[in-house]
Design a protein around this motif. Structure first.
Motif, short mmCIF file in Angstrom:
data_model
loop_
_atom_site.label_atom_id
_atom_site.label_comp_id
_atom_site.label_asym_id
_atom_site.label_seq_id
_atom_site.Cartn_x
_atom_site.Cartn_y
_atom_site.Cartn_z
N PRO A 11 -6.70 6.77 8.87
CA PRO A 11 -5.57 7.46 8.24
C PRO A 11 -4.21 6.91 8.67
O PRO A 11 -3.28 6.87 7.88
CB PRO A 11 -5.74 8.91 8.68
CG PRO A 11 -6.70 8.89 9.82
CD PRO A 11 -7.53 7.64 9.67
N VAL A 12 -4.11 6.45 9.92
CA VAL A 12 -2.83 5.89 10.37
C VAL A 12 -2.56 4.58 9.64
O VAL A 12 -1.45 4.32 9.17
CB VAL A 12 -2.83 5.68 11.90
CG1 VAL A 12 -1.58 4.95 12.34
CG2 VAL A 12 -2.96 7.02 12.61
N SER A 13 -3.59 3.74 9.50
CA SER A 13 -3.43 2.48 8.78
C SER A 13 -3.04 2.72 7.33
O SER A 13 -2.19 2.03 6.78
CB SER A 13 -4.72 1.67 8.84
OG SER A 13 -5.03 1.34 10.16
N GLN A 14 -3.67 3.72 6.71
CA GLN A 14 -3.33 4.04 5.32
C GLN A 14 -1.89 4.53 5.22
O GLN A 14 -1.16 4.15 4.30
CB GLN A 14 -4.30 5.10 4.78
CG GLN A 14 -5.70 4.57 4.59
CD GLN A 14 -6.69 5.64 4.18
OE1 GLN A 14 -6.33 6.81 4.04
NE2 GLN A 14 -7.93 5.24 3.99
N PHE A 15 -1.47 5.34 6.18
CA PHE A 15 -0.09 5.83 6.20
C PHE A 15 0.90 4.67 6.33
O PHE A 15 1.92 4.63 5.64
CB PHE A 15 0.11 6.83 7.36
CG PHE A 15 1.54 7.27 7.53
CD1 PHE A 15 2.10 8.18 6.67
CD2 PHE A 15 2.31 6.74 8.56
CE1 PHE A 15 3.43 8.59 6.83
CE2 PHE A 15 3.63 7.14 8.71
CZ PHE A 15 4.18 8.06 7.84
N VAL A 16 0.57 3.72 7.20
CA VAL A 16 1.44 2.56 7.40
C VAL A 16 1.54 1.75 6.11
O VAL A 16 2.62 1.34 5.70
CB VAL A 16 0.94 1.68 8.57
CG1 VAL A 16 1.65 0.35 8.60
CG2 VAL A 16 1.11 2.42 9.89
N MET A 17 0.42 1.55 5.45
CA MET A 17 0.42 0.77 4.20
C MET A 17 1.23 1.48 3.11
O MET A 17 2.00 0.85 2.40
CB MET A 17 -1.02 0.52 3.72
CG MET A 17 -1.80 -0.44 4.59
SD MET A 17 -1.06 -2.08 4.68
CE MET A 17 -1.22 -2.61 3.00
N ILE A 18 1.05 2.79 2.99
CA ILE A 18 1.80 3.55 1.98
C ILE A 18 3.30 3.52 2.29
O ILE A 18 4.13 3.31 1.41
CB ILE A 18 1.27 5.00 1.89
CG1 ILE A 18 -0.14 4.99 1.30
CG2 ILE A 18 2.21 5.88 1.06
CD1 ILE A 18 -0.86 6.32 1.41
N SER A 19 3.63 3.69 3.56
CA SER A 19 5.04 3.65 3.97
C SER A 19 5.65 2.28 3.68
O SER A 19 6.79 2.18 3.23
CB SER A 19 5.18 3.97 5.46
OG SER A 19 4.73 5.27 5.71
N LYS A 20 4.89 1.23 3.92
CA LYS A 20 5.36 -0.14 3.65
C LYS A 20 5.60 -0.33 2.16
O LYS A 20 6.63 -0.90 1.76
CB LYS A 20 4.32 -1.15 4.16
CG LYS A 20 4.68 -2.59 3.92
CD LYS A 20 3.62 -3.50 4.51
CE LYS A 20 3.92 -4.95 4.27
NZ LYS A 20 3.35 -5.47 3.04
N GLN A 21 4.70 0.17 1.34
CA GLN A 21 4.87 0.05 -0.11
C GLN A 21 6.10 0.81 -0.59
O GLN A 21 6.85 0.31 -1.42
CB GLN A 21 3.62 0.57 -0.83
CG GLN A 21 2.41 -0.31 -0.64
CD GLN A 21 1.14 0.32 -1.17
OE1 GLN A 21 1.13 1.48 -1.57
NE2 GLN A 21 0.05 -0.44 -1.15
N ILE A 22 6.32 2.01 -0.04
CA ILE A 22 7.49 2.81 -0.43
C ILE A 22 8.77 2.09 -0.01
O ILE A 22 9.74 2.02 -0.78
CB ILE A 22 7.41 4.22 0.19
CG1 ILE A 22 6.26 5.00 -0.45
CG2 ILE A 22 8.73 4.97 0.03
CD1 ILE A 22 5.93 6.30 0.24
N ALA A 23 8.78 1.54 1.20
CA ALA A 23 9.96 0.81 1.68
C ALA A 23 10.23 -0.42 0.84
O ALA A 23 11.37 -0.71 0.48
CB ALA A 23 9.77 0.42 3.15
N GLU A 24 9.18 -1.16 0.50
CA GLU A 24 9.35 -2.35 -0.34
C GLU A 24 9.90 -1.98 -1.71
O GLU A 24 10.77 -2.66 -2.25
CB GLU A 24 8.02 -3.09 -0.49
CG GLU A 24 7.60 -3.85 0.74
CD GLU A 24 6.24 -4.51 0.59
OE1 GLU A 24 5.51 -4.21 -0.38
OE2 GLU A 24 5.91 -5.33 1.47
N GLN A 25 9.41 -0.88 -2.27
CA GLN A 25 9.89 -0.44 -3.57
C GLN A 25 11.38 -0.07 -3.50
O GLN A 25 12.16 -0.43 -4.39
CB GLN A 25 9.07 0.74 -4.07
CG GLN A 25 9.49 1.23 -5.43
CD GLN A 25 8.65 2.41 -5.91
OE1 GLN A 25 7.72 2.83 -5.24
NE2 GLN A 25 8.99 2.94 -7.06
N ALA A 26 11.77 0.64 -2.44
CA ALA A 26 13.17 1.04 -2.28
C ALA A 26 14.07 -0.18 -2.15
O ALA A 26 15.14 -0.25 -2.76
CB ALA A 26 13.32 1.95 -1.07
N VAL A 27 13.63 -1.16 -1.35
CA VAL A 27 14.42 -2.39 -1.18
C VAL A 27 14.53 -3.14 -2.50
O VAL A 27 15.61 -3.61 -2.87
CB VAL A 27 13.80 -3.28 -0.07
CG1 VAL A 27 14.43 -4.66 -0.08
CG2 VAL A 27 13.96 -2.62 1.28
#
Length: 59
Positions: A11-27
């Protein structure tokens, strides 16, 4: 266990991946804003700050 040297399945790895995707989208959205309207940032900077009404500097 998880993958060594990569991203695991927990679950932590999935959270990190989702957070990374959200950050990339915002950038990417910010980059597109600048590319499509370079003067937008200048207009935003030239607007008075909402805090300026609380600051009364006397010289």
């Amino acid at each position: 266990m998880g993958v060594i040297g990569g991203v695991g399945e927990g679950p932590v790895s999935q959270f990190v991946m989702i957070s990374k995707q959200i950050a990339e989208q915002a950038v990417n959205e910010k980059i597109q804003d600048v590319v499509s309207d370079p003067a937008k940032r200048i207009r935003e900077l030239q607007q008075p700050s909402p805090f300026s009404q609380f600051i009364d500097i006397k010289i």
